[in-house]
Design an enzyme around this catalytic site. Structure first.
Site, short mmCIF file in Angstrom:
data_model
loop_
_atom_site.label_atom_id
_atom_site.label_comp_id
_atom_site.label_asym_id
_atom_site.label_seq_id
_atom_site.Cartn_x
_atom_site.Cartn_y
_atom_site.Cartn_z
CE LYS A 172 -2.60 -1.99 3.34
NZ LYS A 172 -3.64 -2.20 4.34
CG ASP A 217 -7.35 -4.59 7.67
OD1 ASP A 217 -6.86 -5.72 7.52
OD2 ASP A 217 -7.41 -3.75 6.76
#
Length: 480
Positions: free
Chosen positions: A180, A216
């Site tokens: 990311k 997450d």
């Protein structure tokens, strides 16, 4: 007198009068060019077989080192049961922004949350790891001071770290690789909990007890299970894409924790699926270009075909390619459309949420510097978006069906989070339809939108860890 007609009005006039600059044959040509972005059930079934094999390899001791899908054991074995009480901090790091949260749990399902978003400056995202964790510790201290918390009392904290993580305990996890857009030095193969603790200690102004580190996806399971104990899978479709699920302890051969409890959450890290070439048959030239130009070429190839960080760029590359072939905009391209990263994934949602008049599509194209597109151009751009988002949803569906079929539970709730799933107008429907087609007929599932899995879920991991210090309150996965 010269009358200037706005491009959107001119294009809409063309829609109602039939005065467009392209023929219907152009649309057929575009569909031919987009065929590589469409996946058949036969192709998806082949991918499912390969993914199932990769997951099983990731779970086994002898094959894990060479497995592309690592299936990291999270050491989270207990779900919330409603007895959690107190104030808990959560730190959610998973992208260019991170959050600090304060969550209070009380009697009668009392829940209160305060949170604040902090930015990770670009130079820190690719700088030294110590600078990243010093910045996080500084923001934590500011948050604690702002909310008048006792800085001398060790506050329990759950740490969501949404990057590939190899855990060896509930509070110990080693970064496998950055994703990311992050590329901080001195963090890969290091225990990120230790790095956070050291940064906090250097400040000498706050006391924090890191009770658990999680991805997450794990947070999403915890958050959804707080309301629905049938939650056994979680998937994130946002900036990145990943999934975790409840696995039997005996199948997780790398797990060396408490084997008296029957289950443990496994973080698949399926974003890396295909890094060994298993996706090559369905990757397009656009996928290869995105991969080659990324910060981590050759890695996270499955994620790069799905997630919000890349969807808009795939669409842009297709638009540029087709315009260069004179199949869009009469071959005219703006400098902005030629610019890497200029076409955001939010544009894909805007365009697909459009009604028949292409008003939003025209706005997006106008913002991208494409003036006076024909309505056929608009239809073709929308079709490109539909192909890219449909492929994304179908790839996620293939992954979920693989997990559902492997678990072979007759009823499973899947927790879902992420901006692509939340904001794309048809992603949920596409996922439900395709997952049903690919899953065994006797398995029932439903999708549950997570309420802040990466934040609330992290705090719940801390809350459960504190709760489980009292043996009478222990409640494992055996109840689900």
């Amino acid at each position: 007198m010269c009358i200037v007609i706005h491009p959107i009005l001119r294009a809409l006039y063309g829609l109602f009068t039939g005065a467009t600059s392209s023929s219907s044959a152009a649309r057929v040509t575009i569909k031919e060019d987009c065929k590589s972005l469409l996946l058949s059930n036969e192709q998806l079934t082949t991918l499912m077989k390969d993914m199932d094999g990769a997951i099983r390899n990731g779970l086994r001791k002898d094959t894990n080192p060479s497995s592309i899908v690592k299936c990291y054991v999270t050491y989270v074995q207990d779900l919330p049961n409603g007895t959690e009480r107190g104030k808990f901090l959560a730190l959610d790091l998973g992208g260019t922004n991170f959050r600090v949260l304060l969550i209070e749990l009380g009697e009668n399902n009392y829940f209160h949350m305060d949170s604040e978003i902090f930015k990770v400056p670009t130079h820190i995202q690719t700088g030294k790891g110590s600078e990243l964790f010093d910045h996080i510790a500084k923001c934590l201290a500011e948050f604690i001071k702002k909310h008048n918390l006792d800085s001398k009392k060790a506050l329990p904290l759950g740490f969501t770290f949404s990057f590939p993580l190899r855990q060896v305990g509930l509070t110990k996890g080693y970064l496998n690789s950055w994703t990311k857009g992050f590329n901080c030095s001195g963090v890969v193969d290091e225990d990120v909990v230790r790095l956070l603790k050291e940064a906090i200690k250097r400040r000498k102004d706050v006391e924090i007890d890191v009770c658990g580190i999680l991805n997450d996806t794990t947070g999403t399971i915890m958050s959804c299970a707080w309301k629905n104990p049938n939650t056994k899978i979680a998937v994130i479709i946002g900036t990145g894409c990943n999934a975790c699920y409840v696995e039997k302890v005996e199948n997780a051969e790398l797990f060396d924790g408490d084997k008296s409890k029957p289950h443990v959450i496994v973080n698949t890290e399926w974003g890396a699926f295909g890094d060994d070439g298993k996706l090559d048959a369905v990757r397009t030239k656009y996928d290869r270009e995105i991969d080659e130009d990324s910060l981590n070429p050759g890695q996270q190839r499955f994620e790069k075909m799905i997630s919000g960080m890349y969807m808009g760029e795939i669409v842009r590359l297709a638009i540029v390619d087709l315009a260069n072939q004179n199949k869009l905009f009469e071959g005219r391209l703006s400098e902005k459309m030629k610019t890497k990263g200029a076409f955001g994934t939010s544009f894909v949602s805007d365009i697909e949420g459009d009604k028949a008049n292409y008003k939003e599509t025209l706005k997006v194209l106008n913002e991208m510097g494409i003036n006076d597109p024909s309505l056929v151009d608009c239809a073709n751009v929308r079709y490109i978006c539909e192909c890219v988002s449909r492929r994304s949803a179908h790839l996620v569906s293939a992954g979920l069906a693989t997990l559902l079929n492997k678990m072979d539970e007759k009823s499973v709730t899947i927790g879902v989070d992420g901006s692509v799933y939340r904001f794309h107008p048809y992603f949920h429907k596409l996922m439900v339809e395709k997952t049903k087609q690919l899953t065994k007929s006797d398995i029932k599932f439903d999708l549950m939108l997570s309420e802040d899995g990466s934040g609330r879920g992290a705090a719940l991991v801390a809350a459960v860890a504190v709760r489980d210090e009292l043996p009478s309150m222990t409640n494992g996965f055996s109840a689900i």
